[in-house]
Design an enzyme around this catalytic site. Structure first.
Site, PDB file in Angstrom:
ATOM      1  N   GLY A  56       0.767  -1.245   0.000  1.00  0.00           N
ATOM      2  CA  GLY A  56       0.000   0.000   0.000  1.00  0.00           C
ATOM      3  C   GLY A  56       0.796   1.293   0.000  1.00  0.00           C
TER       4      GLY A  56
ATOM      5  N   TRP B 297       2.209   3.113  -2.388  1.00  0.00           N
ATOM      6  CA  TRP B 297       1.831   4.120  -3.404  1.00  0.00           C
ATOM      7  C   TRP B 297       0.508   4.785  -3.025  1.00  0.00           C
ATOM      8  CZ3 TRP B 297       3.026   2.873  -9.238  1.00  0.00           C
ATOM      9  CH2 TRP B 297       4.391   2.589  -9.372  1.00  0.00           C
TER      10      TRP B 297
ATOM     11  N   ASP C  83      -5.285  -5.905  -5.597  1.00  0.00           N
ATOM     12  CA  ASP C  83      -4.125  -6.800  -5.484  1.00  0.00           C
ATOM     13  C   ASP C  83      -4.620  -8.218  -5.271  1.00  0.00           C
ATOM     14  OD1 ASP C  83      -0.905  -6.023  -4.862  1.00  0.00           O
ATOM     15  OD2 ASP C  83      -1.519  -8.097  -4.470  1.00  0.00           O
TER      16      ASP C  83
ATOM     17  N   ASP D 151      -7.716 -10.756  -8.948  1.00  0.00           N
ATOM     18  CA  ASP D 151      -6.731 -10.741 -10.027  1.00  0.00           C
ATOM     19  C   ASP D 151      -7.147  -9.665 -11.026  1.00  0.00           C
ATOM     20  OD1 ASP D 151      -5.162 -11.236 -12.253  1.00  0.00           O
ATOM     21  OD2 ASP D 151      -5.341 -13.417 -12.098  1.00  0.00           O
TER      22      ASP D 151
ATOM     23  N   ASP E  81       2.088  -0.994 -10.368  1.00  0.00           N
ATOM     24  CA  ASP E  81       3.381  -1.484  -9.874  1.00  0.00           C
ATOM     25  C   ASP E  81       3.321  -3.014  -9.851  1.00  0.00           C
ATOM     26  OD1 ASP E  81       5.951  -1.234  -8.868  1.00  0.00           O
ATOM     27  OD2 ASP E  81       5.327  -0.894  -6.801  1.00  0.00           O
TER      28      ASP E  81
ATOM     29  N   LYS F 256       5.210  -0.108 -13.945  1.00  0.00           N
ATOM     30  CA  LYS F 256       6.502  -0.758 -13.763  1.00  0.00           C
ATOM     31  C   LYS F 256       6.806  -1.595 -15.008  1.00  0.00           C
ATOM     32  CE  LYS F 256       7.194  -3.621 -10.083  1.00  0.00           C
ATOM     33  NZ  LYS F 256       8.182  -3.092  -9.141  1.00  0.00           N
TER      34      LYS F 256
HETATM   35  N1  SAM Z   1       3.154  -0.415  -5.177  1.00  0.00           N
HETATM   36  C1  SAM Z   1       3.104  -1.323  -4.030  1.00  0.00           C
HETATM   37  C2  SAM Z   1       3.427  -0.527  -2.803  1.00  0.00           C
HETATM   38  O1  SAM Z   1       3.685   0.661  -2.913  1.00  0.00           O
HETATM   39  O2  SAM Z   1       3.359  -1.062  -1.704  1.00  0.00           O
HETATM   40  C3  SAM Z   1       4.032  -2.491  -4.224  1.00  0.00           C
HETATM   41  C4  SAM Z   1       3.535  -3.444  -5.287  1.00  0.00           C
HETATM   42  S1  SAM Z   1       4.398  -4.959  -5.377  1.00  0.00           S
HETATM   43  C5  SAM Z   1       5.918  -4.494  -6.101  1.00  0.00           C
HETATM   44  C6  SAM Z   1       3.620  -5.793  -6.719  1.00  0.00           C
HETATM   45  C7  SAM Z   1       2.225  -6.319  -6.398  1.00  0.00           C
HETATM   46  O3  SAM Z   1       1.593  -6.714  -7.621  1.00  0.00           O
HETATM   47  C8  SAM Z   1       2.210  -7.556  -5.510  1.00  0.00           C
HETATM   48  O4  SAM Z   1       1.583  -7.267  -4.274  1.00  0.00           O
HETATM   49  C9  SAM Z   1       1.415  -8.582  -6.305  1.00  0.00           C
HETATM   50  O5  SAM Z   1       0.541  -9.362  -5.526  1.00  0.00           O
HETATM   51  C10 SAM Z   1       0.626  -7.690  -7.254  1.00  0.00           C
HETATM   52  N2  SAM Z   1       0.141  -8.391  -8.458  1.00  0.00           N
HETATM   53  C11 SAM Z   1       0.829  -9.163  -9.304  1.00  0.00           C
HETATM   54  N3  SAM Z   1       0.030  -9.674 -10.244  1.00  0.00           N
HETATM   55  C12 SAM Z   1      -1.221  -9.189 -10.002  1.00  0.00           C
HETATM   56  C13 SAM Z   1      -2.482  -9.364 -10.621  1.00  0.00           C
HETATM   57  N4  SAM Z   1      -2.620 -10.133 -11.702  1.00  0.00           N
HETATM   58  N5  SAM Z   1      -3.561  -8.734 -10.097  1.00  0.00           N
HETATM   59  C14 SAM Z   1      -3.420  -7.946  -8.993  1.00  0.00           C
HETATM   60  N6  SAM Z   1      -2.235  -7.746  -8.356  1.00  0.00           N
HETATM   61  C15 SAM Z   1      -1.159  -8.361  -8.846  1.00  0.00           C
END
Ligand code: SAM
Length: 234
Positions: A90, A92, A108, A124, A148, A188
């Protein structure tokens, strides 16, 4: 009866390492940790951005990446509607709220502790039901779409690459489909990834498309951020 003196389990700290000063802390390899987990933990403990995030109450060091992007592109202000794809834990969303954003929705795969006034969905993003739900919760089209999202890697280069590209393309397609004119898309991506095609599509729809490597993004990581500003509309 007097208690015997307790044995110390760990040595008392001999000097700070926050901010990258002093000798980096090392951890004893716990039997349960793999070398990769051990390396991650040591890196986290010695990382000045992680220390700063803890001190400022951010849930992740990722908050500093979006803060640098915001400083340069001025994307958050009160009144803008924001979608945060892959928001867990969380950082961002926390940063956007601090900058005065009140209309924000995030999604997420993982559960996320509440972050009022943000609406949070656990699902998802690639599920076809997700995009309409996000827009319904937001109450209208967004001014900003952030992604992200990063998939869990399986260690097979081509598979990992396809999964990463799939998420970038899905996020870009969503942004182009829902943003308000003048809107911003931040995603990203990875250097060396085949992002040429998606960047080409973004260039048709946005006034400007840049690749940004924030200081908070680890220098040894191939992570970069695509920042597309000035959405031209559909
Ligand atoms: N921006 C976040 C923060 O500031 O805390 C960090 C994000 S982290 C690098 C990447 C996130 O993308 C993970 O929590 C992962 O579960 C989520 N993610 C990956 N594939 C996803 C999908 N298909 N649907 C939703 N979330 C997804």
């Amino acid at each position: 009866m007097t208690e015997p003196p307790r044995k110390r389990m760990v040595k008392p700290p001999t000097g700070g390492n926050e901010g990258g000063r002093g000798k980096p802390a090392r951890l004893k390899t716990a039997k349960q940790r793999t070398p990769a987990q051990q390396a991650w933990l040591e890196r986290q403990i010695n990382d000045p951005f992680a220390a700063k995030a803890r001190a400022l109450g951010y849930r992740s060091r990722a908050a500093f990446k979006i803060s640098e992007i915001d400083e340069r592109f001025r994307i958050f202000r009160p009144g803008v509607r924001v979608v945060d794809l892959g928001l867990a834990p969380g950082g961002w969303t926390q940063f956007a709220i601090q900058r005065g954003v009140t209309d924000i929705v995030g999604v997420d795969l993982l559960p996320v502790d509440p972050l009022p006034p943000a609406h949070i969905l656990q699902m998802d993003f690639t599920d076809p039901d997700c995009a309409p739900k996000l827009i319904e919760l937001l109450g209208g089209p967004p001014d900003v779409v952030l992604s992200d999202m990063a998939p869990n890697t399986v260690g097979h280069r081509q598979t990992d690459h396809l999964r990463i590209m799939g998420l970038i393309e899905a996020a870009a397609e969503f942004a182009i489909g829902v943003l308000k004119p003048g809107g911003v898309f931040v995603a990203k991506a990875f250097q060396g990834g085949e992002t040429g095609e998606v960047i080409g599509v973004l260039k048709q729809h946005f006034a400007e498309v840049r690749n940004v490597k924030p200081k908070a993004s680890r220098q040894d990581s191939s992570e970069v951020f695509i920042v597309a500003t000035g959405f031209k509309g559909r």
